[in-house]
Design an enzyme around this catalytic site. Structure first.
Site, short mmCIF file in Angstrom:
data_model
loop_
_atom_site.label_atom_id
_atom_site.label_comp_id
_atom_site.label_asym_id
_atom_site.label_seq_id
_atom_site.Cartn_x
_atom_site.Cartn_y
_atom_site.Cartn_z
N TYR A 153 24.92 -26.57 -31.52
CA TYR A 153 24.15 -25.74 -32.47
C TYR A 153 24.06 -26.46 -33.82
O TYR A 153 23.09 -26.31 -34.54
CB TYR A 153 24.78 -24.34 -32.59
CG TYR A 153 23.81 -23.30 -33.14
CD1 TYR A 153 22.62 -23.01 -32.49
CD2 TYR A 153 24.10 -22.61 -34.33
CE1 TYR A 153 21.74 -22.07 -32.99
CE2 TYR A 153 23.23 -21.65 -34.82
CZ TYR A 153 22.05 -21.39 -34.15
OH TYR A 153 21.18 -20.45 -34.67
N LYS A 160 22.28 -21.13 -40.54
CA LYS A 160 22.55 -19.69 -40.37
C LYS A 160 23.63 -19.21 -41.34
O LYS A 160 23.59 -18.06 -41.79
CB LYS A 160 22.96 -19.37 -38.93
CG LYS A 160 21.84 -19.52 -37.90
CD LYS A 160 20.64 -18.60 -38.19
CE LYS A 160 19.69 -18.55 -37.00
NZ LYS A 160 18.42 -17.84 -37.34
P1 NAD Z 1 11.20 -17.73 -30.49
O1 NAD Z 1 10.93 -19.16 -30.14
O2 NAD Z 1 10.54 -16.70 -29.69
O3 NAD Z 1 10.89 -17.49 -32.03
C1 NAD Z 1 11.07 -18.47 -33.02
C2 NAD Z 1 9.88 -18.38 -33.93
O4 NAD Z 1 10.04 -19.23 -35.07
C3 NAD Z 1 8.58 -18.83 -33.24
O5 NAD Z 1 7.63 -17.78 -33.28
C4 NAD Z 1 8.13 -19.98 -34.11
O6 NAD Z 1 6.73 -20.10 -34.21
C5 NAD Z 1 8.74 -19.61 -35.44
N1 NAD Z 1 8.71 -20.71 -36.41
C6 NAD Z 1 9.31 -21.93 -36.31
N2 NAD Z 1 9.00 -22.67 -37.39
C7 NAD Z 1 8.19 -21.92 -38.17
C8 NAD Z 1 7.51 -22.14 -39.42
N3 NAD Z 1 7.61 -23.32 -40.07
N4 NAD Z 1 6.77 -21.13 -39.94
C9 NAD Z 1 6.66 -19.95 -39.29
N5 NAD Z 1 7.25 -19.68 -38.12
C10 NAD Z 1 8.01 -20.65 -37.57
O7 NAD Z 1 12.80 -17.61 -30.41
P2 NAD Z 1 13.81 -16.41 -30.79
O8 NAD Z 1 15.05 -16.72 -30.04
O9 NAD Z 1 13.14 -15.10 -30.62
O10 NAD Z 1 14.12 -16.68 -32.35
C11 NAD Z 1 13.98 -15.68 -33.34
C12 NAD Z 1 15.19 -15.68 -34.27
O11 NAD Z 1 16.33 -15.22 -33.55
C13 NAD Z 1 15.58 -17.04 -34.84
O12 NAD Z 1 16.00 -16.87 -36.18
C14 NAD Z 1 16.78 -17.43 -33.99
O13 NAD Z 1 17.63 -18.32 -34.69
C15 NAD Z 1 17.41 -16.07 -33.82
N6 NAD Z 1 18.41 -15.94 -32.76
C16 NAD Z 1 18.11 -16.29 -31.48
C17 NAD Z 1 19.06 -16.16 -30.47
C18 NAD Z 1 18.77 -16.59 -29.05
O14 NAD Z 1 19.72 -16.82 -28.30
N7 NAD Z 1 17.52 -16.68 -28.64
C19 NAD Z 1 20.32 -15.63 -30.78
C20 NAD Z 1 20.60 -15.24 -32.10
C21 NAD Z 1 19.63 -15.41 -33.08
O1 0WE Z 2 18.84 -20.11 -33.28
C1 0WE Z 2 18.73 -20.45 -32.13
C2 0WE Z 2 17.76 -21.54 -31.74
C3 0WE Z 2 16.95 -22.06 -32.89
C4 0WE Z 2 16.16 -23.31 -32.63
C5 0WE Z 2 15.80 -23.76 -31.36
C6 0WE Z 2 15.05 -24.93 -31.22
C7 0WE Z 2 14.69 -25.51 -29.88
C8 0WE Z 2 13.47 -26.39 -29.94
C9 0WE Z 2 15.78 -24.05 -33.72
N1 0WE Z 2 15.05 -25.19 -33.61
C10 0WE Z 2 14.69 -25.62 -32.39
N2 0WE Z 2 13.95 -26.79 -32.32
C11 0WE Z 2 13.39 -27.23 -31.16
O2 0WE Z 2 12.77 -28.33 -31.14
N3 0WE Z 2 19.52 -19.84 -31.17
C12 0WE Z 2 20.54 -18.92 -31.62
C13 0WE Z 2 19.44 -20.12 -29.72
C14 0WE Z 2 20.41 -21.22 -29.43
O3 0WE Z 2 20.10 -22.49 -29.70
C15 0WE Z 2 21.20 -23.26 -29.38
C16 0WE Z 2 22.23 -22.42 -28.91
C17 0WE Z 2 21.73 -21.10 -28.96
C18 0WE Z 2 22.46 -19.87 -28.59
C19 0WE Z 2 21.39 -24.63 -29.48
C20 0WE Z 2 22.61 -25.18 -29.09
C21 0WE Z 2 23.63 -24.36 -28.64
C22 0WE Z 2 23.46 -22.98 -28.53
#
Ligand code: NAD
Ligand code: 0WE
Length: 258
Positions: A153, A160
């Protein structure tokens, strides 16, 4: 619970997005919704989803660009005049910075991750401020990697941590106007941002085996928590990080036995 409230949601990429789970939950409670996402997703991905919830406000915005942020809130002001709920559900780091070792993070990669994933909350909130109603709620999404080391991560954990600290400082700034600012710390969910991340599949499976509730978290789970935080039920809650993680964060040693 949210009848007559107006919500603007940043971060829908597709129907797996956490932002989409939140949108559906807010809509089910009576909120009127608008959406903003990066330009390239608008026509093919976001507008069809917005249509499903009767939303007509769909505007592009790259959160790295102040002019685009200003434009979205100007348009929102023209269309709705005020804002009750602001949802920030976006993050980005270079893929190369989400594998290997944190010590190798470049200056540019670090700045990019912090800009998109943490500063953007500050920028969106500042531009929203003139429109925010006295009982408004600002929500963002965070992850446990902000607090404890999670393999791969890396720089996103640092971003974060900055995001969670920003939630506290924004809560202190906006509290006197009645505006609340909170984060939801979600367990791992299979979204676009999680797919292709090295080791995600393994840790997703492990999570289910060891989390106290013995299951993974869904975007519906996150949507329910978002409804609560956006509603008057959470009227005295601000600057908080609410875990929607099946209890994972309370474990000292995550094992099947504990
Ligand atoms: P997702 O890919 O569906 O959403 C991520 C969004 O970020 C996308 O819509 C993308 O277009 C947008 N984005 C990236 N760069 C951008 C920019 N420059 N301007 C505007 N938008 C931009 O994935 P998600 O998992 O739904 O992520 C949403 C949030 O939840 C993130 O903050 C992520 O860190 C957080 N999160 C995700 C998880 C997980 O396991 N998926 C867990 C905890 C927190
Ligand atoms: O916040 C996230 C993911 C955010 C994210 C994911 C990507 C993948 C593609 C930010 N930037 C990028 N850039 C890319 O090019 N999460 C909480 C999901 C997540 O991501 C991980 C996790 C978990 C959980 C990455 C490594 C280890 C665990």
């Amino acid at each position: 619970m949210l009848e007559g409230r107006k919500a603007l949601i940043f971060g829908v990429a597709n129907d797996h997005s956490i932002a989409w789970g939140i949108a559906r939950a807010l809509h089910a409670e009576g909120a009127t919704l608008g959406f903003s996402s990066v330009e390239g997703l608008i026509d093919r991905r976001v507008r069809p989803l917005a249509d499903r919830l009767g939303s007509t406000f769909v505007e592009p915005c790259d959160v790295q660009d102040d002019a685009q942020i200003q434009r979205v809130f100007h348009r929102w002001g023209e269309a709705y005049g005020e804002l009750d709920i602001l949802v920030h559900a976006l993050a980005f780091a270079r893929r190369e910075d989400l594998e290997g070792t944190f010590v190798d993070t470049s200056r540019e990669g670090f700045a990019l991750a912090l800009d998109v994933s943490a500063y953007s909350l500050v920028a969106l909130t500042r531009h929203a401020l003139p429109l925010l109603t006295p009982r408004a709620s600002v929500l963002t999404l965070t992850y446990y990697g902000a607090e404890k080391v999670v393999a791969n991560y890396n720089v996103m954990g640092v971003a974060k941590a900055a995001l969670e600290a920003s939630v506290r400082y924004l809560a202190a700034d906006l509290g006197p106007r009645g505006v609340r600012v909170n984060a939801i710390s979600a367990g791992p969910i299979r979204t676009l941002a999680a797919s292709g991340v090295s080791g995600f599949k393994t840790m997703y499976g492990r999570f289910r085996d060891v989390a106290p509730l013995r299951r993974n978290v869904t975007i519906e789970d996150v949507g329910s928590a978002a409804v609560f935080l956006a509603s008057d039920m959470a009227a005295a809650i601000t600057g908080e990080v609410l875990y929607v993680d099946g209890g994972f964060n309370v474990l000292g040693v995550p094992t099947e036995e504990a």
